[in-house]
Design an enzyme around this catalytic site. Sequence first.
Site, PDB file in Angstrom:
ATOM      1  N   ASP A  56      66.641   5.262  11.697  1.00 45.96           N
ATOM      2  CA  ASP A  56      66.669   5.115  10.248  1.00 45.96           C
ATOM      3  C   ASP A  56      67.546   6.207   9.663  1.00 45.96           C
ATOM      4  O   ASP A  56      67.633   7.311  10.184  1.00 45.96           O
ATOM      5  CB  ASP A  56      65.277   4.937   9.637  1.00 45.96           C
ATOM      6  CG  ASP A  56      64.431   6.153   9.673  1.00 45.96           C
ATOM      7  OD1 ASP A  56      64.718   7.074   8.913  1.00 45.96           O
ATOM      8  OD2 ASP A  56      63.477   6.170  10.475  1.00 45.96           O
ATOM      9  N   SER A 116      66.468  18.276  10.319  1.00 54.22           N
ATOM     10  CA  SER A 116      66.498  17.216  11.328  1.00 54.22           C
ATOM     11  C   SER A 116      65.290  16.309  11.145  1.00 54.22           C
ATOM     12  O   SER A 116      64.237  16.747  10.668  1.00 54.22           O
ATOM     13  CB  SER A 116      66.479  17.817  12.727  1.00 54.22           C
ATOM     14  OG  SER A 116      65.183  18.308  12.996  1.00 54.22           O
ATOM     15  N   LYS A 117      65.469  15.048  11.563  1.00 55.66           N
ATOM     16  CA  LYS A 117      64.411  14.058  11.385  1.00 55.66           C
ATOM     17  C   LYS A 117      63.168  14.425  12.198  1.00 55.66           C
ATOM     18  O   LYS A 117      62.071  14.055  11.850  1.00 55.66           O
ATOM     19  CB  LYS A 117      64.925  12.668  11.788  1.00 55.66           C
ATOM     20  CG  LYS A 117      65.922  12.118  10.788  1.00 55.66           C
ATOM     21  CD  LYS A 117      66.056  10.609  10.904  1.00 55.66           C
ATOM     22  CE  LYS A 117      67.186  10.250  11.826  1.00 55.66           C
ATOM     23  NZ  LYS A 117      67.273   8.821  12.098  1.00 55.66           N
ATOM     24  N   ARG A 118      63.383  15.152  13.288  1.00 57.19           N
ATOM     25  CA  ARG A 118      62.257  15.538  14.135  1.00 57.19           C
ATOM     26  C   ARG A 118      61.359  16.554  13.421  1.00 57.19           C
ATOM     27  O   ARG A 118      60.148  16.494  13.512  1.00 57.19           O
ATOM     28  CB  ARG A 118      62.828  16.147  15.427  1.00 57.19           C
ATOM     29  CG  ARG A 118      62.027  15.882  16.648  1.00 57.19           C
ATOM     30  CD  ARG A 118      62.819  16.156  17.936  1.00 57.19           C
ATOM     31  NE  ARG A 118      63.955  17.065  17.772  1.00 57.19           N
ATOM     32  CZ  ARG A 118      63.861  18.397  17.785  1.00 57.19           C
ATOM     33  NH1 ARG A 118      62.714  18.984  17.965  1.00 57.19           N
ATOM     34  NH2 ARG A 118      64.942  19.139  17.638  1.00 57.19           N
ATOM     35  N   LYS A 119      62.004  17.472  12.702  1.00 59.72           N
ATOM     36  CA  LYS A 119      61.216  18.560  12.103  1.00 59.72           C
ATOM     37  C   LYS A 119      60.811  18.312  10.657  1.00 59.72           C
ATOM     38  O   LYS A 119      59.874  18.919  10.167  1.00 59.72           O
ATOM     39  CB  LYS A 119      62.045  19.852  12.135  1.00 59.72           C
ATOM     40  CG  LYS A 119      62.089  20.492  13.493  1.00 59.72           C
ATOM     41  CD  LYS A 119      62.282  21.993  13.369  1.00 59.72           C
ATOM     42  CE  LYS A 119      63.629  22.396  13.889  1.00 59.72           C
ATOM     43  NZ  LYS A 119      64.225  23.568  13.412  1.00 59.72           N
TER      44      LYS A 119
END
Length: 493
Positions: free
Chosen positions: A18, A255-258
């Site tokens: 996304d 970032s999308k992870r964090k």
Amino acid sequence: MESSVLVRVRVAPSPTGDPHVGTAYMSLFNWAYAQKTGGQFVLRIEDTDQARYVEGSEKQIFDLLAWLGLTWDEGPDISGPYAPYRQSERLDTYRPYVDQLIEAGHAYYCWCSSQRLTQMRDEQAKAKLSTTGYDRLCYGKTREERAQLPGFSETPVVRMLIPDDMDLGFVDMIRGQISAPRPDDQVILKADGFPTYHMAVVVDDHLMGITHVVRGEEWISSTPKHILLYQWLGWEVPAWCHMPLLRNTDKSKISKRKNPAARLVWFQEEGYLPEALLNFLQLMGYPPTDDQEVCSFEDFVADFDWAKVNTVGPVFDVKKLDWLNGHYLRALSEDELARRIVDYIETYQADGLSRLLGKRSADWKQVVRQAVPLIAPRLVTLKEALEKVRFLLVDFVAVDDAARAKVAEDAPMVLPLAAEVLESLVDFQASAIQEALVTGLVDEQGLSKKTVFAPIRVAIAGALVSPPLFESMEILGRDESLKRLREFLRCVH
Ligand code: GLU
């Protein structure tokens, strides 16, 4: 110079999940520049990395950019004079340029297997070599010669032959003269026959007439390689502009992870307005000079100037966005705000809504519309609206325990008197309700306002803090208001 050349800019997201908020940020600055100069803004989908391709991601890119109003003049969905705008549909376009580079001696085949490359890197790391990168084992060899050596793979890649005296410097529109570290012999054609990003981006930007390449600063290190490809192919080099990366409050790269806010769709899901997000992203690139944080899109475009872009990674502080969102929510007309709240609830909170709706609230949209002036002053996001109007929609209001305890002593005396006053009120309308209660209970009975209104509020809204009480009672109507006073009275008796 710019005035005579038609500015053509582009955003080139990869459909690998996304969409990242950076796609909106880049699109905004590209778009603004195109608007400012009367130029054109192109959307190109860079989907040459088949391993990272995610179904549905491209549609999300279209939908979210359209939601933000960042419309493109050419793109995969609307086509244009340089179609196709999806790199996977342009594969035939790249190969001749790769061949041209091989013939001119600027590029060469490499048959090294991935195991060999890993082993080479491990050895380089162990030996702590000052220059690492591909060791050119395949350079100058025919297929047959190379096949005699270990680590041979049947399907070759093509690499750039980076010259020793390569120019590593270039001019960036917001940073001035900058330089990047010396690159490795970059792969430009992969074993699967797809070009790498580096090859495809240069070919496409050239063929699509892109005059200014505006992208994130993570691409600075790639730019000298791109310039080399332009020069080898005899093409005019575009202007470069590398926008600072968005950062978390701890200064790390977003970032999308964090950080959930790195996902562009998060802003939609959380009920932010596109106007507020655009303004917020503007502030990321352009720190306000005179505390003028609210800046309309039109003003942003009218004043657009690359020189104003801050090169220090802007901190992505969602608190600022909350503030802006509140501002933009309140700038909407009440009808428009109601429409957006209703849309939001229907899209994201349909389940929650159906759980709380009762027989009285068939016309919940009407209730939302009536409640807008009551809830707007403190509303931060569209998501919060349902919770704020919940007490106006339910059949039975759940009373908060702490609130009940606070008013339990006064309620048995206040509520019957209030019910009596309200029963005989001719016009059940906010100011009349207030006046009647003040006259009947405060003035005539000598009770304090707090003694009177706290139990009524708890009975009506279930809590000590709620949207304006008399207006809420007007929306509920006389019968429902009286019913709530009596129900609450029963539970404190
Ligand atoms: N496909 C690249 C990305 O998603 C585009 C980089 C560029 O704009 O050159 O970041």
